[in-house]
Each structure stands twice: as C-alpha cells, then as structure tokens.
Design a protein around this motif. Structure first.
Motif, short mmCIF file in Angstrom:
data_model
loop_
_atom_site.label_atom_id
_atom_site.label_comp_id
_atom_site.label_asym_id
_atom_site.label_seq_id
_atom_site.Cartn_x
_atom_site.Cartn_y
_atom_site.Cartn_z
N ARG A 20 -50.35 19.16 52.86
CA ARG A 20 -49.97 20.54 52.58
C ARG A 20 -50.83 21.06 51.45
O ARG A 20 -50.82 20.51 50.35
CB ARG A 20 -48.49 20.64 52.21
CG ARG A 20 -48.05 22.11 52.08
CD ARG A 20 -46.58 22.27 51.82
NE ARG A 20 -46.21 22.03 50.44
CZ ARG A 20 -45.11 22.50 49.86
NH1 ARG A 20 -44.28 23.25 50.55
NH2 ARG A 20 -44.85 22.21 48.61
N LEU A 21 -51.55 22.11 51.74
CA LEU A 21 -52.36 22.78 50.73
C LEU A 21 -51.56 23.93 50.14
O LEU A 21 -50.81 24.60 50.85
CB LEU A 21 -53.65 23.32 51.33
CG LEU A 21 -54.55 22.32 52.06
CD1 LEU A 21 -55.82 23.03 52.53
CD2 LEU A 21 -54.88 21.13 51.20
N SER A 22 -51.77 24.17 48.86
CA SER A 22 -51.15 25.33 48.22
C SER A 22 -52.23 26.19 47.58
O SER A 22 -53.28 25.69 47.18
CB SER A 22 -50.13 24.89 47.17
OG SER A 22 -50.76 24.19 46.12
N CYS A 23 -51.95 27.46 47.51
CA CYS A 23 -52.86 28.43 46.90
C CYS A 23 -52.03 29.28 45.95
O CYS A 23 -51.20 30.08 46.38
CB CYS A 23 -53.49 29.30 47.98
SG CYS A 23 -54.45 30.70 47.36
N SER A 24 -52.23 29.06 44.67
CA SER A 24 -51.46 29.78 43.66
C SER A 24 -52.29 30.90 43.07
O SER A 24 -53.47 30.70 42.74
CB SER A 24 -51.02 28.82 42.55
OG SER A 24 -50.20 27.80 43.06
N ALA A 25 -51.68 32.07 42.93
CA ALA A 25 -52.39 33.23 42.41
C ALA A 25 -51.94 33.57 41.00
O ALA A 25 -50.78 33.39 40.64
CB ALA A 25 -52.14 34.43 43.31
N SER A 26 -52.87 34.04 40.22
CA SER A 26 -52.54 34.56 38.89
C SER A 26 -53.33 35.83 38.67
O SER A 26 -54.40 36.03 39.25
CB SER A 26 -52.88 33.52 37.80
OG SER A 26 -54.25 33.20 37.82
N GLY A 27 -52.78 36.70 37.88
CA GLY A 27 -53.46 37.96 37.59
C GLY A 27 -53.11 39.07 38.57
O GLY A 27 -53.51 40.22 38.36
N PHE A 28 -52.40 38.73 39.62
CA PHE A 28 -51.95 39.74 40.59
C PHE A 28 -50.85 39.13 41.42
O PHE A 28 -50.66 37.92 41.44
CB PHE A 28 -53.10 40.21 41.48
CG PHE A 28 -53.59 39.17 42.46
CD1 PHE A 28 -54.39 38.11 42.04
CD2 PHE A 28 -53.23 39.24 43.79
CE1 PHE A 28 -54.85 37.16 42.92
CE2 PHE A 28 -53.68 38.28 44.69
CZ PHE A 28 -54.49 37.24 44.25
N SER A 29 -50.12 39.99 42.13
CA SER A 29 -49.03 39.50 42.96
C SER A 29 -49.48 39.39 44.41
O SER A 29 -50.05 40.33 44.96
CB SER A 29 -47.84 40.46 42.87
OG SER A 29 -46.84 40.08 43.78
N LEU A 30 -49.22 38.24 45.02
CA LEU A 30 -49.60 38.03 46.41
C LEU A 30 -48.75 38.87 47.37
O LEU A 30 -49.08 38.98 48.54
CB LEU A 30 -49.46 36.56 46.79
CG LEU A 30 -50.50 35.58 46.20
CD1 LEU A 30 -50.16 34.17 46.62
CD2 LEU A 30 -51.89 35.97 46.64
N ASP A 31 -47.65 39.43 46.86
CA ASP A 31 -46.74 40.19 47.72
C ASP A 31 -47.45 41.28 48.50
O ASP A 31 -47.05 41.62 49.60
CB ASP A 31 -45.66 40.89 46.87
CG ASP A 31 -44.79 39.92 46.11
OD1 ASP A 31 -43.66 40.31 45.78
OD2 ASP A 31 -45.23 38.80 45.86
N TYR A 32 -48.52 41.83 47.91
CA TYR A 32 -49.12 43.03 48.48
C TYR A 32 -50.42 42.77 49.22
O TYR A 32 -51.10 43.71 49.62
CB TYR A 32 -49.37 44.04 47.35
CG TYR A 32 -48.13 44.34 46.55
CD1 TYR A 32 -47.98 43.83 45.26
CD2 TYR A 32 -47.11 45.10 47.09
CE1 TYR A 32 -46.83 44.09 44.53
CE2 TYR A 32 -45.96 45.36 46.35
CZ TYR A 32 -45.83 44.85 45.08
OH TYR A 32 -44.70 45.10 44.36
N PHE A 33 -50.73 41.48 49.44
CA PHE A 33 -52.03 41.15 50.03
C PHE A 33 -51.89 40.26 51.25
O PHE A 33 -51.03 39.37 51.28
CB PHE A 33 -52.91 40.43 49.01
CG PHE A 33 -53.28 41.26 47.81
CD1 PHE A 33 -52.46 41.32 46.69
CD2 PHE A 33 -54.45 41.99 47.80
CE1 PHE A 33 -52.79 42.07 45.60
CE2 PHE A 33 -54.80 42.75 46.69
CZ PHE A 33 -53.97 42.80 45.60
#
Length: 123
Positions: free
Chosen positions: A19-32
C-alpha cells in the motif's frame, strides 16, 4: 509550500501486496484530482490510477484493473494506492501528482509531483 510525499514502497515477491500513501502539505487534497503514475527503467512515465474530487470516481489503466485500488482520506490529507497480486511488470518508481487544472477525465497537467518511491516485485 506545496509538497507531496510518497511512502510504502518496498520489494515483494510476485503475488504480494503493498500500500502506497501520498501525503500532502501546503494545500488540501479535498479540492484536487490526484493521480498515481509509474516509470519503469528505460520506459516512459505511465498513468496508473486517478481519483476525482468532484465525482469520487476512480480510474485505472487496464493493466492494474481489479488489482489496484485508489482511495483518499480527506481528514488526513492522504491518498492511497492499494496494490494486490503484484506482477514483475508492476516494478517501477511510483509517483503521486496533482494540479488545480488536472482532471482524471482528461485535460490539465499535474505540475506538483512527489519524489517518487520504488516498488519491486521480484522472486
């Protein structure tokens, strides 16, 4: 600062799972819309899967349909790629990517990329 960080890559035997994970910072993934891509040695980059923020629909390249599952957890700002029944030909560096203009259904180019994480399925 916009940043994507992948985790979870490893070396497994064919037939195994990761299982790969992709964590975001600096913006919210909700809108992309978020895509997973891969690049094997000597080959071009290939789109593997994508999850739409507007429809919730998931997209997969034919080679991984039925084996890979993409999901998102907006609470932790993370997108996952569950990979089962891995094959030797799945071995590659995997990247998550996004952009305000990027759409799973086509159009736009992801301009924000993670650093890439290697996945190897080998006996």
């Amino acid at each position: 600062q916009v940043q994507l960080v992948e985790c979870g890559g490893n070396c497994v035997q064919p037939g195994g799972s990761l299982r790969l994970s992709c964590s975001a910072s600096g913006f919210s993934l909700d809108y992309f819309d978020i895509g997973w891509f891969r690049q094997a040695p000597g080959k071009g980059r290939e789109a593997v899967s994508c999850i739409s923020t507007s429809s919730g629909r998931s997209y997969y390249v034919d080679a991984v349909k039925g084996r890979f599952t993409i999901s998102r957890d907006n609470a932790t700002n993370t997108v996952y790629l569950e990979m089962k029944r891995l094959r030797v030909e799945d071995s590659a560096v995997y990247y998550c990517a996004t952009d305000p203009s990027y759409r799973c259904s086509g159009g736009g180019t992801p301009n924000y990329w993670g650093q890439g994480i290697p996945v190897s399925a080998s006996s």
